[in-house]
Write an enzyme that holds these catalytic residues in place. Structure first.
Site, PDB file in Angstrom:
ATOM      1  N   ARG A  27     -14.016 -23.372  -3.134  1.00  0.00           N
ATOM      2  CA  ARG A  27     -13.112 -22.837  -4.174  1.00  0.00           C
ATOM      3  C   ARG A  27     -13.131 -21.316  -4.267  1.00  0.00           C
ATOM      4  O   ARG A  27     -12.746 -20.751  -5.275  1.00  0.00           O
ATOM      5  CB  ARG A  27     -13.409 -23.445  -5.546  1.00  0.00           C
ATOM      6  CG  ARG A  27     -13.236 -24.950  -5.547  1.00  0.00           C
ATOM      7  CD  ARG A  27     -13.460 -25.547  -6.905  1.00  0.00           C
ATOM      8  NE  ARG A  27     -13.460 -26.997  -6.787  1.00  0.00           N
ATOM      9  CZ  ARG A  27     -14.502 -27.706  -6.390  1.00  0.00           C
ATOM     10  NH1 ARG A  27     -15.643 -27.102  -6.087  1.00  0.00           N
ATOM     11  NH2 ARG A  27     -14.413 -29.013  -6.285  1.00  0.00           N
ATOM     12  N   GLU A  43       5.740   0.612   9.247  1.00  0.00           N
ATOM     13  CA  GLU A  43       5.411   0.347   7.829  1.00  0.00           C
ATOM     14  C   GLU A  43       5.083   1.664   7.115  1.00  0.00           C
ATOM     15  O   GLU A  43       5.397   1.836   5.938  1.00  0.00           O
ATOM     16  CB  GLU A  43       4.224  -0.622   7.713  1.00  0.00           C
ATOM     17  CG  GLU A  43       4.410  -1.967   8.413  1.00  0.00           C
ATOM     18  CD  GLU A  43       5.297  -2.965   7.664  1.00  0.00           C
ATOM     19  OE1 GLU A  43       5.785  -2.642   6.557  1.00  0.00           O
ATOM     20  OE2 GLU A  43       5.512  -4.074   8.208  1.00  0.00           O
ATOM     21  N   LYS A  55       0.868   1.550  -1.804  1.00  0.00           N
ATOM     22  CA  LYS A  55       0.968   0.092  -1.905  1.00  0.00           C
ATOM     23  C   LYS A  55       0.158  -0.415  -3.097  1.00  0.00           C
ATOM     24  O   LYS A  55       0.598  -1.303  -3.827  1.00  0.00           O
ATOM     25  CB  LYS A  55       0.518  -0.609  -0.619  1.00  0.00           C
ATOM     26  CG  LYS A  55       0.703  -2.125  -0.738  1.00  0.00           C
ATOM     27  CD  LYS A  55       0.685  -2.897   0.557  1.00  0.00           C
ATOM     28  CE  LYS A  55       0.898  -4.394   0.260  1.00  0.00           C
ATOM     29  NZ  LYS A  55       0.707  -5.237   1.448  1.00  0.00           N
ATOM     30  N   ARG A  95       7.409  -5.270  -6.516  1.00  0.00           N
ATOM     31  CA  ARG A  95       6.771  -5.407  -5.200  1.00  0.00           C
ATOM     32  C   ARG A  95       7.794  -5.715  -4.106  1.00  0.00           C
ATOM     33  O   ARG A  95       7.563  -5.436  -2.933  1.00  0.00           O
ATOM     34  CB  ARG A  95       5.687  -6.496  -5.277  1.00  0.00           C
ATOM     35  CG  ARG A  95       4.792  -6.560  -4.069  1.00  0.00           C
ATOM     36  CD  ARG A  95       3.540  -7.377  -4.342  1.00  0.00           C
ATOM     37  NE  ARG A  95       2.745  -7.536  -3.136  1.00  0.00           N
ATOM     38  CZ  ARG A  95       1.506  -7.993  -3.114  1.00  0.00           C
ATOM     39  NH1 ARG A  95       0.905  -8.329  -4.243  1.00  0.00           N
ATOM     40  NH2 ARG A  95       0.853  -8.109  -1.993  1.00  0.00           N
TER      41      ARG A  95
HETATM   42  N1  LIG Z   1      -1.046 -10.088   3.826  1.00  0.00           N
HETATM   43  C1  LIG Z   1      -0.133  -9.148   3.839  1.00  0.00           C
HETATM   44  O1  LIG Z   1       0.183  -8.536   2.828  1.00  0.00           O
HETATM   45  C2  LIG Z   1       0.508  -8.802   5.138  1.00  0.00           C
HETATM   46  C3  LIG Z   1       1.276  -7.648   5.227  1.00  0.00           C
HETATM   47  C4  LIG Z   1       1.817  -7.314   6.458  1.00  0.00           C
HETATM   48  C5  LIG Z   1       1.584  -8.125   7.553  1.00  0.00           C
HETATM   49  N2  LIG Z   1       0.840  -9.238   7.428  1.00  0.00           N
HETATM   50  C6  LIG Z   1       0.568 -10.109   8.577  1.00  0.00           C
HETATM   51  O2  LIG Z   1      -0.138  -9.353   9.539  1.00  0.00           O
HETATM   52  C7  LIG Z   1       0.124  -9.885  10.828  1.00  0.00           C
HETATM   53  C8  LIG Z   1       0.391  -8.753  11.772  1.00  0.00           C
HETATM   54  O3  LIG Z   1      -0.732  -7.914  11.796  1.00  0.00           O
HETATM   55  P1  LIG Z   1      -1.048  -6.967  13.024  1.00  0.00           P
HETATM   56  O4  LIG Z   1       0.151  -6.176  13.344  1.00  0.00           O
HETATM   57  O5  LIG Z   1      -2.306  -6.282  12.701  1.00  0.00           O
HETATM   58  O6  LIG Z   1      -1.187  -7.996  14.233  1.00  0.00           O
HETATM   59  P2  LIG Z   1      -2.454  -8.689  14.938  1.00  0.00           P
HETATM   60  O7  LIG Z   1      -3.487  -9.035  13.989  1.00  0.00           O
HETATM   61  O8  LIG Z   1      -1.884  -9.768  15.779  1.00  0.00           O
HETATM   62  O9  LIG Z   1      -2.979  -7.525  15.893  1.00  0.00           O
HETATM   63  C9  LIG Z   1      -2.148  -7.041  16.926  1.00  0.00           C
HETATM   64  C10 LIG Z   1      -2.862  -7.106  18.291  1.00  0.00           C
HETATM   65  O10 LIG Z   1      -3.797  -6.043  18.389  1.00  0.00           O
HETATM   66  C11 LIG Z   1      -5.081  -6.549  18.727  1.00  0.00           C
HETATM   67  N3  LIG Z   1      -6.052  -5.656  18.111  1.00  0.00           N
HETATM   68  C12 LIG Z   1      -6.356  -5.566  16.810  1.00  0.00           C
HETATM   69  N4  LIG Z   1      -7.150  -4.527  16.586  1.00  0.00           N
HETATM   70  C13 LIG Z   1      -7.382  -3.949  17.788  1.00  0.00           C
HETATM   71  C14 LIG Z   1      -8.124  -2.823  18.202  1.00  0.00           C
HETATM   72  N5  LIG Z   1      -8.752  -2.050  17.326  1.00  0.00           N
HETATM   73  N6  LIG Z   1      -8.150  -2.521  19.513  1.00  0.00           N
HETATM   74  C15 LIG Z   1      -7.455  -3.281  20.398  1.00  0.00           C
HETATM   75  N7  LIG Z   1      -6.708  -4.332  20.066  1.00  0.00           N
HETATM   76  C16 LIG Z   1      -6.683  -4.672  18.764  1.00  0.00           C
HETATM   77  C17 LIG Z   1      -5.069  -7.944  18.200  1.00  0.00           C
HETATM   78  O11 LIG Z   1      -6.045  -8.730  18.830  1.00  0.00           O
HETATM   79  C18 LIG Z   1      -3.645  -8.373  18.520  1.00  0.00           C
HETATM   80  O12 LIG Z   1      -3.536  -8.728  19.862  1.00  0.00           O
HETATM   81  C19 LIG Z   1       1.274 -10.841  10.674  1.00  0.00           C
HETATM   82  O13 LIG Z   1       0.786 -12.156  10.762  1.00  0.00           O
HETATM   83  C20 LIG Z   1       1.807 -10.569   9.282  1.00  0.00           C
HETATM   84  O14 LIG Z   1       2.361 -11.707   8.667  1.00  0.00           O
HETATM   85  C21 LIG Z   1       0.299  -9.586   6.246  1.00  0.00           C
HETATM   86 ZN   LIG Z   2       5.802  -5.772   7.232  1.00  0.00          ZN
END
Ligand SMILES: NC(=O)c1ccc[n+]([C@@H]2O[C@H](COP(=O)([O-])OP(=O)(O)OC[C@H]3O[C@@H](n4cnc5c(N)ncnc54)[C@H](O)[C@@H]3O)[C@@H](O)[C@H]2O)c1
Ligand SMILES: [Zn+2]
Length: 359
Positions: A120, A184, A226, A240
């Site tokens: 939980r 972003e 944000k 938001r």
């Molecule tokens: N919760 C929220 O408010 C929110 C907001 C925006 C996006 N998201 C989510 O975030 C996700 C996208 O996140 P992202 O763009 O970070 O993608 P991701 O987590 O897939 O990372 C992108 C790629 O980079 C690699 N990677 C990460 N850090 C690295 C590093 N330091 N060095 C080398 N490679 C690295 C990862 O393994 C992956 O292949 C989506 O699923 C989206 O829905 C959530």
């Molecule tokens: Zn986004």
């Protein structure tokens, strides 16, 4: 030099620490000797940063285990969520254990959702390693997994106890991912802060070159923007929504072309220009502002033209399925000048089609 931002959410307030080499510095994690931690990460990040983090925590008397899941948005699933929960159970973690998410937004979202559900809810720390996760997903407490019928459709609002942003991690991030994060960043300037947009026009190349001072200022400022929006509207009832600039158009591209072909930030880049066109067609934004936005996106090495393989008519069905749609009415965020945006309901379909065609 570190910067610390406090995200003020009453009892659920937490610090975001931004700096270099933070994976080696215990104090930012708000942990104590004797506590137990499970680190969730993926196959790409584990060889780069996992051992550094484990060694540092163990050195300070924190018993640390890890679970490594496959890399990719396609693994942001119930199955991966279950893998993390199974690791917590297999290692007999208790309600006082802490889950650390080491990775980008995918790891942050799925691990955060696992932390919200295990017994939980257990404590949770975000160590975001992509620019996108540092400026966006690690702030605001949204966690989620994807369902075959919809992205991010299952999740929880769940705040971390701290967020640790180590700028060094960006050195291994592929350039395309860095640019996707900049989409972003630019979004915050467009919707909320004209001075910051001006700053980005001066410093976008510094960010691409991973200049530490520019990065730390930029990430701090984005988190601050944000956090303010989130504090005013934690569960996304109203304000938001402006954070979704470019996202309704962008989601159509991601969904139609398959998640992963266009990175989220790339789709948002084109989506923001479509939203800017919508604003212009409604008489709310000047062509000069559109040009400034477009030029900045180009300099950030982001796409500014819609995918040629995607017919204009194919956008609307996806856009109407977006979860931001209110009872069948199209709701869009439109920029009304650089530094300001509005949420608009009931936008005419033909304006939407023309906006798409113009990008
Ligand atoms: N919760 C929220 O408010 C929110 C907001 C925006 C996006 N998201 C989510 O975030 C996700 C996208 O996140 P992202 O763009 O970070 O993608 P991701 O987590 O897939 O990372 C992108 C790629 O980079 C690699 N990677 C990460 N850090 C690295 C590093 N330091 N060095 C080398 N490679 C690295 C990862 O393994 C992956 O292949 C989506 O699923 C989206 O829905 C959530
Ligand atoms: Zn986004």
């Amino acid at each position: 030099m570190q910067k610390i931002l406090n995200v003020a959410l009453a009892k659920r307030s937490y610090p975001i620490t931004i700096g270099e080499n933070l994976l080696g510095e215990f104090q930012h994690f708000k942990l104590q000797a004797g506590q137990r931690v499970l680190i969730a990460t993926n196959e790409t990040i584990a060889p780069l940063y996992l051992q550094t983090l484990i060694d540092m925590l163990e050195k300070h008397g924190v018993k640390t285990e890890s679970v490594v899941v496959p890399d990719g948005e396609q693994y942001k699933t119930m199955e991966t969520w279950n893998t993390i929960l199974s690791a917590l159970l297999a290692h007999n973690h208790t309600r006082s254990s802490i889950l650390i998410a080491l990775g980008g937004g995918v790891i942050g979202d799925v691990a955060g959702f696992a932390a919200s559900a295990y017994q939980r809810g257990i404590k949770f720390i975000q160590v975001p390693t992509t620019l996108l996760s540092q400026v966006d997903s690690s702030v605001g407490g949204k966690t989620a997994i994807n369902h075959p019928l919809g992205k991010n459709m299952i999740g929880a609002f769940y705040q971390p106890q701290s967020v640790v942003i180590d700028l060094n991690c960006l050195k291994t991030l592929p350039q395309r991912e860095l640019s996707a994060g900049l989409a972003e960043v630019i979004k915050y300037g467009i919707i909320l802060d004209t001075v910051f947009f001006n700053w980005l026009e001066q410093h976008i190349e510094d960010l691409l070159n991973l200049d530490v001072n520019a990065l730390s200022y930029c990430i701090y400022h984005c988190c601050e923007l944000k956090a303010k929006v989130v504090a005013a509207d934690e569960t996304e009832q109203g304000m938001r929504a402006i954070l979704n600039l470019g996202h309704t158009y962008g989601h159509a591209i991601e969904a139609q072309l398959g998640y992963g072909n266009w990175l989220h930030g790339e789709a948002v880049s084109v989506g923001m220009l479509m939203a800017a066109q919508t604003a212009k067609l409604l008489g709310k934004l000047t062509q000069a502002d559109i040009e400034r936005i477009k030029n900045l996106l180009i300099r950030a090495k982001l796409p500014v033209n819609r995918p040629t393989t995607m017919p204009i008519e194919s956008y609307l069905p996806h856009m109407l399925r977006d979860k931001k749609v209110l009872s069948g009415q199209l709701r869009l965020v439109v920029p009304t000048k650089i530094g300001h945006a509005e949420v608009m309901d009931g936008i005419d379909k033909n304006i939407v089609l023309e906006s798409i065609a113009n990008v």
